[in-house]
Motif scaffolding. Structure first.
Motif, PDB file in Angstrom:
ATOM      1  N   GLN A 175      55.983  25.393  34.943  1.00 39.41           N
ATOM      2  CA  GLN A 175      54.897  24.872  35.780  1.00 39.41           C
ATOM      3  C   GLN A 175      55.208  23.444  36.233  1.00 39.41           C
ATOM      4  OE1 GLN A 175      50.933  25.368  34.334  1.00 39.41           O
ATOM      5  NE2 GLN A 175      51.348  27.331  33.319  1.00 39.41           N
ATOM      6  N   LEU A 215      49.813  29.548  37.664  1.00 39.47           N
ATOM      7  CA  LEU A 215      49.358  28.188  37.981  1.00 39.47           C
ATOM      8  C   LEU A 215      48.883  28.173  39.432  1.00 39.47           C
ATOM      9  CD1 LEU A 215      49.207  25.066  37.383  1.00 39.47           C
ATOM     10  CD2 LEU A 215      51.525  24.957  38.374  1.00 39.47           C
ATOM     11  N   ALA A 308      45.231  27.291  35.195  1.00 40.18           N
ATOM     12  CA  ALA A 308      46.428  27.974  34.682  1.00 40.18           C
ATOM     13  C   ALA A 308      46.004  28.957  33.605  1.00 40.18           C
ATOM     14  CB  ALA A 308      47.415  26.962  34.111  1.00 40.18           C
TER      15      ALA A 308
END
Ligand SMILES: [Zn+2]
Length: 340
Positions: A175, A215, A308
């Motif tokens: 991420q 995400l 997320a």
């Protein structure tokens, strides 16, 4: 008709020679040496002979007996060779004949489930993002708000190569890497991949496993957006009758943080043995991305926010196929794998 010994020898020798199989030869043997066989009868007569003839007669008959036994043994050998020749001729293996077809393999059940998850999220506009399995401590911990000495770091007990390099304990570092690479939101990515933690293998955990994290970074995203995404994903994978709930929890990299559950597919949320009478099955964690994590990825948290989530692919496969031991996925037992 009573045979003299010489007649008997010649007569039976020719009978033995023309036998066509072992069964016929056995019949001849019984006719000679059985309880009332021709040879047996001649031998039985010896004690009734005058005393001076007995030993000559005995020697003569014994010689004939040995010749006949030898003839039978020789014929038996011939018949067996003939039978083998027959088998070779009629039942020989044709090595030019095509063999049985090889079984066709298929994708491993974990690959199937991962691809289904990817397909569902790609239909929502998410892109698959991959990252290295060997990570730096900064990407694996610091950037995700797991600073040194943070008590939560003990939950991510890891395999280290050096004090700085380790096998990633989750796919969350991807991420951070995605934020740094893409730079300008909106960002919608998923991060499927292998992770490693220092756990002993047991029915519910392994030292290596696969995760998918999602995400989303955009303007003014809400917990409702996140829950809607999870609901769409779960219903696409498991069926429209499934429900999703989120429960407050704690993760250093999200605020607020939740765990999310899905209704048990066996009892439809009513409660059964499989869900320990709760009606709900735990799937994974989720939350709104912590502002510090956005900053660590180079994103301005005053302008953008995000959510997320993450879960284990093995866990999803276990729920989907009602598998009760995670180790089965990695034992390469075809009896298990061919079910899917
Ligand atoms: Zn249930």
């Amino acid at each position: 008709m009573i045979h003299g010994p010489d007649e008997l020898l010649n007569d039976y020798k020719s009978q033995i020679a023309v036998t066509r199989d072992e069964k016929e030869l056995e019949q001849v043997r019984v006719a000679l040496f059985g309880n009332s066989g021709a040879m047996t009868n001649l031998i039985k007569e010896i004690p009734g002979l005058p005393k001076e003839e007995r030993s000559d007669r005995g020697r003569l008959l014994n010689g004939i007996k040995q010749q006949l036994e030898g003839a039978i043994a020789a014929r038996l050998g011939e018949l067996r060779v003939e039978r083998l020749a027959d088998i070779v001729e009629t039942e020989a293996i044709d090595i030019t004949f095509p063999g049985p077809p090889l079984g066709q393999g298929h994708l491993h059940v974990l690959t199937q489930v991962r691809r289904q998850i990817e397909t569902v999220l790609e239909s929502l506009g998410y892109q698959v993002e991959l990252g290295p399995e060997v990570e730096t401590e900064w990407y694996n911990f610091e950037a995700l708000n797991l600073t040194a000495g943070h008590p939560a770091r003990e939950n991510w007990d890891s395999f280290y190569f050096t004090p700085e390099l380790l096998l990633r304990a989750h796919t969350s570092p991807v991420q951070i890497r995605a934020m740094q690479r893409i730079k300008e939101p909106p960002i919608y990515i998923i991060t499927p991949g292998r992770c490693y933690r220092r756990d002993a293998p047991e029915a519910t955990r392994l030292p290596y496993f696969s995760q998918v994290e999602g995400l989303a970074i955009d303007r003014a995203l809400t917990v409702g957006d996140m829950k809607g995404t999870l609901l769409y994903m779960i219903q696409s994978l498991y069926g429209i009758e499934r429900k999703v709930r989120v429960r407050p929890s704690y993760f250093p990299f999200t605020e607020p943080s939740f765990e999310f559950d899905v209704t048990c597919g066996i009892c439809n949320g009513m409660g059964c043995k499989s869900c320990r009478h709760k009606g709900w099955l735990e799937v994974g964690g989720c939350g709104m991305v912590h502002p510090q994590v956005l900053r660590n990825g180079g994103i301005d948290p005053t302008e953008w926010n995000g959510y997320a989530w993450g879960f284990g692919i093995e866990r999803m496969a276990m729920l989907k196929h009602d598998v009760d031991d995670i180790r089965l996925f990695y034992e390469s037992d075809l009896r298990f794998l061919e079910q899917f």
